[in-house]
Design a protein around this motif. Structure first.
Motif, PDB file in Angstrom:
ATOM      1  N   ARG A 145     -28.932  12.946 -25.741  1.00  0.00           N
ATOM      2  CA  ARG A 145     -28.549  11.572 -25.412  1.00  0.00           C
ATOM      3  C   ARG A 145     -27.108  11.585 -24.901  1.00  0.00           C
ATOM      4  NH1 ARG A 145     -29.484   7.326 -29.860  1.00  0.00           N
ATOM      5  NH2 ARG A 145     -30.335   6.089 -28.162  1.00  0.00           N
ATOM      6  N   ARG A 146     -26.845  10.728 -23.941  1.00  0.00           N
ATOM      7  CA  ARG A 146     -25.464  10.608 -23.499  1.00  0.00           C
ATOM      8  C   ARG A 146     -25.213   9.227 -22.903  1.00  0.00           C
ATOM      9  NH1 ARG A 146     -24.219  11.286 -18.147  1.00  0.00           N
ATOM     10  NH2 ARG A 146     -25.771  12.237 -16.801  1.00  0.00           N
ATOM     11  N   ALA A 147     -23.939   8.957 -22.591  1.00  0.00           N
ATOM     12  CA  ALA A 147     -23.599   7.655 -22.018  1.00  0.00           C
ATOM     13  C   ALA A 147     -23.801   7.710 -20.516  1.00  0.00           C
ATOM     14  CB  ALA A 147     -22.148   7.328 -22.350  1.00  0.00           C
ATOM     15  N   PHE A 148     -24.411   6.678 -19.958  1.00  0.00           N
ATOM     16  CA  PHE A 148     -24.592   6.609 -18.505  1.00  0.00           C
ATOM     17  C   PHE A 148     -23.738   5.488 -17.912  1.00  0.00           C
ATOM     18  CE2 PHE A 148     -28.382   8.647 -20.160  1.00  0.00           C
ATOM     19  CZ  PHE A 148     -28.465   9.765 -19.343  1.00  0.00           C
ATOM     20  N   TYR A 149     -23.841   4.283 -18.484  1.00  0.00           N
ATOM     21  CA  TYR A 149     -23.035   3.157 -18.026  1.00  0.00           C
ATOM     22  C   TYR A 149     -22.269   2.596 -19.211  1.00  0.00           C
ATOM     23  CZ  TYR A 149     -26.440   3.312 -14.183  1.00  0.00           C
ATOM     24  OH  TYR A 149     -27.245   3.723 -13.150  1.00  0.00           O
ATOM     25  N   GLU A 150     -21.190   1.923 -18.913  1.00  0.00           N
ATOM     26  CA  GLU A 150     -20.462   1.213 -19.969  1.00  0.00           C
ATOM     27  C   GLU A 150     -21.362   0.096 -20.501  1.00  0.00           C
ATOM     28  OE1 GLU A 150     -17.438   1.358 -21.344  1.00  0.00           O
ATOM     29  OE2 GLU A 150     -17.189   3.300 -20.342  1.00  0.00           O
TER      30      GLU A 150
ATOM     31  N   ALA B  67     -37.067  -5.987 -25.172  1.00  0.00           N
ATOM     32  CA  ALA B  67     -38.148  -4.993 -25.212  1.00  0.00           C
ATOM     33  C   ALA B  67     -37.642  -3.650 -24.701  1.00  0.00           C
ATOM     34  CB  ALA B  67     -39.314  -5.470 -24.341  1.00  0.00           C
ATOM     35  N   VAL B  68     -38.228  -2.574 -25.218  1.00  0.00           N
ATOM     36  CA  VAL B  68     -37.905  -1.231 -24.719  1.00  0.00           C
ATOM     37  C   VAL B  68     -39.227  -0.500 -24.458  1.00  0.00           C
ATOM     38  CG1 VAL B  68     -36.691   0.955 -25.121  1.00  0.00           C
ATOM     39  CG2 VAL B  68     -35.814  -1.159 -26.165  1.00  0.00           C
ATOM     40  N   ILE B  69     -39.389  -0.020 -23.250  1.00  0.00           N
ATOM     41  CA  ILE B  69     -40.593   0.752 -22.925  1.00  0.00           C
ATOM     42  C   ILE B  69     -40.176   2.218 -22.881  1.00  0.00           C
ATOM     43  CG2 ILE B  69     -42.415   1.149 -21.232  1.00  0.00           C
ATOM     44  CD1 ILE B  69     -42.324  -1.798 -20.561  1.00  0.00           C
ATOM     45  N   SER B  70     -40.567   2.948 -23.931  1.00  0.00           N
ATOM     46  CA  SER B  70     -40.098   4.326 -24.111  1.00  0.00           C
ATOM     47  C   SER B  70     -41.276   5.298 -24.096  1.00  0.00           C
ATOM     48  CB  SER B  70     -39.373   4.409 -25.466  1.00  0.00           C
ATOM     49  OG  SER B  70     -39.199   5.754 -25.860  1.00  0.00           O
ATOM     50  N   ASN B  71     -40.988   6.548 -23.772  1.00  0.00           N
ATOM     51  CA  ASN B  71     -42.063   7.547 -23.884  1.00  0.00           C
ATOM     52  C   ASN B  71     -42.145   8.089 -25.325  1.00  0.00           C
ATOM     53  OD1 ASN B  71     -40.094   9.556 -24.154  1.00  0.00           O
ATOM     54  ND2 ASN B  71     -40.302  10.284 -22.050  1.00  0.00           N
TER      55      ASN B  71
ATOM     56  N   GLY C 235     -38.326  11.134 -33.035  1.00  0.00           N
ATOM     57  CA  GLY C 235     -38.118  11.972 -34.215  1.00  0.00           C
ATOM     58  C   GLY C 235     -36.666  11.944 -34.688  1.00  0.00           C
ATOM     59  N   HIS C 236     -35.764  11.458 -33.848  1.00  0.00           N
ATOM     60  CA  HIS C 236     -34.333  11.415 -34.202  1.00  0.00           C
ATOM     61  C   HIS C 236     -33.994  10.088 -34.865  1.00  0.00           C
ATOM     62  CE1 HIS C 236     -33.433  14.986 -31.787  1.00  0.00           C
ATOM     63  NE2 HIS C 236     -34.283  14.494 -30.921  1.00  0.00           N
ATOM     64  N   GLU C 237     -33.263  10.193 -35.954  1.00  0.00           N
ATOM     65  CA  GLU C 237     -32.933   8.990 -36.715  1.00  0.00           C
ATOM     66  C   GLU C 237     -32.118   7.982 -35.894  1.00  0.00           C
ATOM     67  OE1 GLU C 237     -31.322   9.878 -40.533  1.00  0.00           O
ATOM     68  OE2 GLU C 237     -31.092   7.735 -40.962  1.00  0.00           O
ATOM     69  N   ASP C 238     -31.147   8.495 -35.098  1.00  0.00           N
ATOM     70  CA  ASP C 238     -30.308   7.563 -34.324  1.00  0.00           C
ATOM     71  C   ASP C 238     -31.131   6.793 -33.288  1.00  0.00           C
ATOM     72  OD1 ASP C 238     -30.634  10.062 -33.081  1.00  0.00           O
ATOM     73  OD2 ASP C 238     -28.887   9.771 -31.806  1.00  0.00           O
ATOM     74  N   VAL C 239     -32.157   7.425 -32.743  1.00  0.00           N
ATOM     75  CA  VAL C 239     -33.009   6.734 -31.761  1.00  0.00           C
ATOM     76  C   VAL C 239     -33.817   5.644 -32.470  1.00  0.00           C
ATOM     77  CG1 VAL C 239     -34.962   7.031 -30.175  1.00  0.00           C
ATOM     78  CG2 VAL C 239     -33.101   8.704 -30.191  1.00  0.00           C
ATOM     79  N   ARG C 240     -34.360   5.995 -33.628  1.00  0.00           N
ATOM     80  CA  ARG C 240     -35.123   4.986 -34.392  1.00  0.00           C
ATOM     81  C   ARG C 240     -34.234   3.801 -34.734  1.00  0.00           C
ATOM     82  NH1 ARG C 240     -37.201   9.577 -37.001  1.00  0.00           N
ATOM     83  NH2 ARG C 240     -35.991   9.235 -38.885  1.00  0.00           N
ATOM     84  N   GLU C 241     -33.023   4.105 -35.190  1.00  0.00           N
ATOM     85  CA  GLU C 241     -32.052   3.052 -35.521  1.00  0.00           C
ATOM     86  C   GLU C 241     -31.862   2.092 -34.348  1.00  0.00           C
ATOM     87  OE1 GLU C 241     -29.772   2.131 -37.981  1.00  0.00           O
ATOM     88  OE2 GLU C 241     -31.209   3.192 -39.260  1.00  0.00           O
ATOM     89  N   ASP C 242     -31.654   2.675 -33.165  1.00  0.00           N
ATOM     90  CA  ASP C 242     -31.428   1.860 -31.965  1.00  0.00           C
ATOM     91  C   ASP C 242     -32.634   0.978 -31.676  1.00  0.00           C
ATOM     92  OD1 ASP C 242     -29.010   3.069 -31.733  1.00  0.00           O
ATOM     93  OD2 ASP C 242     -29.413   4.129 -29.849  1.00  0.00           O
ATOM     94  N   LEU C 243     -33.815   1.586 -31.759  1.00  0.00           N
ATOM     95  CA  LEU C 243     -35.027   0.836 -31.400  1.00  0.00           C
ATOM     96  C   LEU C 243     -35.363  -0.247 -32.422  1.00  0.00           C
ATOM     97  CD1 LEU C 243     -37.330   3.668 -29.976  1.00  0.00           C
ATOM     98  CD2 LEU C 243     -36.119   1.905 -28.695  1.00  0.00           C
TER      99      LEU C 243
ATOM    100  N   PRO D 165     -36.069   1.717 -17.418  1.00  0.00           N
ATOM    101  CA  PRO D 165     -35.482   2.442 -16.291  1.00  0.00           C
ATOM    102  C   PRO D 165     -36.499   3.403 -15.672  1.00  0.00           C
ATOM    103  CG  PRO D 165     -34.808   3.463 -18.341  1.00  0.00           C
ATOM    104  CD  PRO D 165     -35.672   2.285 -18.718  1.00  0.00           C
ATOM    105  N   ASP D 166     -36.145   3.988 -14.544  1.00  0.00           N
ATOM    106  CA  ASP D 166     -36.999   5.003 -13.922  1.00  0.00           C
ATOM    107  C   ASP D 166     -36.743   6.336 -14.609  1.00  0.00           C
ATOM    108  OD1 ASP D 166     -37.921   3.108 -12.203  1.00  0.00           O
ATOM    109  OD2 ASP D 166     -36.561   3.631 -10.576  1.00  0.00           O
ATOM    110  N   GLY D 167     -36.974   6.394 -15.884  1.00  0.00           N
ATOM    111  CA  GLY D 167     -36.710   7.582 -16.695  1.00  0.00           C
ATOM    112  C   GLY D 167     -36.868   7.164 -18.150  1.00  0.00           C
ATOM    113  N   GLU D 168     -36.255   7.874 -19.069  1.00  0.00           N
ATOM    114  CA  GLU D 168     -36.452   7.566 -20.488  1.00  0.00           C
ATOM    115  C   GLU D 168     -35.248   6.782 -21.057  1.00  0.00           C
ATOM    116  OE1 GLU D 168     -38.618   7.211 -22.606  1.00  0.00           O
ATOM    117  OE2 GLU D 168     -37.243   6.947 -24.263  1.00  0.00           O
ATOM    118  N   PRO D 169     -35.469   5.520 -21.453  1.00  0.00           N
ATOM    119  CA  PRO D 169     -34.348   4.657 -21.863  1.00  0.00           C
ATOM    120  C   PRO D 169     -33.614   5.117 -23.122  1.00  0.00           C
ATOM    121  CG  PRO D 169     -36.456   3.572 -22.296  1.00  0.00           C
ATOM    122  CD  PRO D 169     -36.749   4.784 -21.473  1.00  0.00           C
ATOM    123  N   THR D 170     -34.296   5.868 -24.013  1.00  0.00           N
ATOM    124  CA  THR D 170     -33.610   6.257 -25.253  1.00  0.00           C
ATOM    125  C   THR D 170     -32.655   7.434 -25.027  1.00  0.00           C
ATOM    126  OG1 THR D 170     -35.388   7.733 -25.965  1.00  0.00           O
ATOM    127  CG2 THR D 170     -35.522   5.453 -26.726  1.00  0.00           C
TER     128      THR D 170
END
Ligand code: SF4
Length: 311
Positions: A45-50, A104-108, A113-121, A79-84
Motif C-alpha cells: 500500500r502507498r500514497a497516491f494522492y493527497e 462504497a468501495v468496490i475492491s478485489n 487479509g491485512h488488518e489495516d485494510v480491514r480497518e479502512d473498509l 478506480p481502474d485498479g485496486e482501491p485498497t
C-alpha cells in the motif's frame, strides 16, 4: 480527475466515482479485466494522492451536482485498479463523511487479509469483494495474483471482515467459461459465501472486451445453474451482465421488461406466466424473444427457466 459522474449504477443508484489510484495499478491481472493487462502489479500500500486533494475534487463534483438538482446516492471508490492499495483510503473515507453521502468501495479483496485494510473498509457503508474462486489453482488462473498473495489469507480475512462490518457486504464472482464454471467449483464458492453471508452475491459474466482474447462467458445453461446453486446458499443473488437496463422499474413494454428482469436473474416458467398474465399478454412475446435469440430457454432440476442471451 479524481472524481467522476455521478453515473447511474444498478448496484448503487446514482454513484459519484472516485479514482483514488492512477490507472491500472493492481494486485491482480485478471484474464477478463476490461482495462487490459495490469501495467503495474503491486501489493504494498502507498500514497497516491493527497487525501485533501481527493476531498476537494469530490466536494467540487458534489456541489455541482447539488446545484444541478442531481441526486447522489453513493460516493464510490472504483478506480481502474485496486482501491485498497491506497494507504490513505481510511483517511479519505473519514474526510468524505461530512458530505453526508453513503460511501462504497468496490475492491478485489486481495488485501483483506491485512488488518489495516480491514480497518479502512470498516469505515465504508457498502463494500464489494471479488470471490472468483476458493481454489488456489483456479484463483491463480483467473485472477493471476501477485506472487506474494495467499488465497487462504484472503478468505480468512474476508470472513473476519464480514463478522465485524456493520455496512452492506456484497460479493462479485466473475464466471469464465471453462475456467471457474464447473459445478463442483461453483458449489465450493457458494459454500464459502454461505459462511461469509453477504447481503448480496453478484454473478458477473464477461461482456466487454477482456484482457485475454480467449476469455468467453459460460453458456446460458451454466449461468442459470450457477444462479440456482448460489441461491441455495445466499439469500440474494443477482447477475451483473453489463446490461444496465432499468431493472425492476416496469416500463409497460413487455419485451423490454422481460429482458431487464432476465438480465438480473433467470425467470422460472411459472414466474414468466405470472408476469405475462399481469401484463395481459400471451406467451407469443416470449417465443418471439427466443426465436430472435434474445432469450434462451433452459432447464434446471426438471424445471424450465428463461435466461438472457449472453453469447
Ligand atoms: S482486480 Fe479489477 S482492475 Fe484488477 S486486474 Fe482484476 S478486473 Fe482488472
Amino acid at each position: 480527475m479524481i472524481a467522476f459522474g455521478p453515473v447511474p449504477s444498478r448496484r448503487l443508484g446514482r454513484s459519484l466515482g472516485i479514482n483514488n489510484i492512477p490507472p491500472k495499478i493492481c494486485t491482480y491481472s485478471c484474464i477478463y479485466c476490461q482495462l487490459g493487462r495490469t501495467i503495474k502489479m503491486q501489493v504494498e500500500r502507498r500514497a497516491f494522492y493527497e487525501p485533501e486533494a481527493v476531498l476537494r475534487d469530490v466536494q467540487g463534483k458534489v456541489e455541482k451536482a447539488r446545484e444541478a438538482g442531481e441526486a447522489i446516492d453513493y460516493l464510490t471508490f472504483v478506480p481502474d485498479g485496486e482501491p485498497t492499495l491506497d494507504i490513505n483510503l481510511g483517511r479519505e473515507i473519514k474526510l468524505l463523511r461530512p458530505l453526508g453521502i453513503k460511501i462504497a468501495v468496490i475492491s478485489n479483496g486481495s488485501l483483506i487479509g491485512h488488518e489495516d485494510v480491514r480497518e479502512d473498509l470498516l469505515g465504508a457503508d457498502w463494500v464489494s469483494l471479488k470471490m472468483d474462486s476458493t481454489r488456489r489453482e483456479i484463483w491463480r488462473k483467473i485472477d493471476r495474483p501477485h506472487g506474494t498473495l495467499r488465497l487462504a489469507s484472503i478468505l480468512d480475512g474476508a470472513l473476519e471482515f464480514a463478522s465485524e462490518f456493520k455496512g452492506e457486504l456484497a460479493t462479485e464472482t466473475m464466471l469464465v467459461g471453462g475456467v471457474n464454471d464447473g459445478d463442483d467449483h461453483i458449489r465450493e464458492v457458494a459454500g464459502f459465501l454461505a459462511r461469509l453471508r453477504p447481503a448480496i452475491a453478484y454473478l458477473a459474466i464477461p461482456t466487454r472486451p477482456p484482457a485475454e482474447e480467449w476469455v468467453r462467458p459460460p453458456v446460458e445453461e451454466v449461468i442459470n445453474r450457477a444462479y440456482q446453486i448460489f441461491s441455495q446458499k445466499v439469500d440474494r443473488v443477482e447477475y451483473l451482465i453489463g446490461y444496465e437496463g432499468n431493472a425492476f422499474a416496469f416500463t409497460g413494454d413487455v419485451e423490454e421488461d422481460l429482458l431487464s428482469i432476465t438480465s438480473v436473474h433467470p425467470m422460472r416458467e411459472d414466474a414468466v406466466s405470472e408476469f405475462l398474465a399481469r401484463a395481459g399478454v400471451g406467451w407469443a412475446v416470449v417465443h418471439e424473444l427466443v426465436e430472435q435469440g434474445r432469450l434462451v430457454e433452459t432447464e434446471y432440476a426438471g424445471r424450465k427457466f428463461y435466461v438472457r442471451k449472453i453469447h
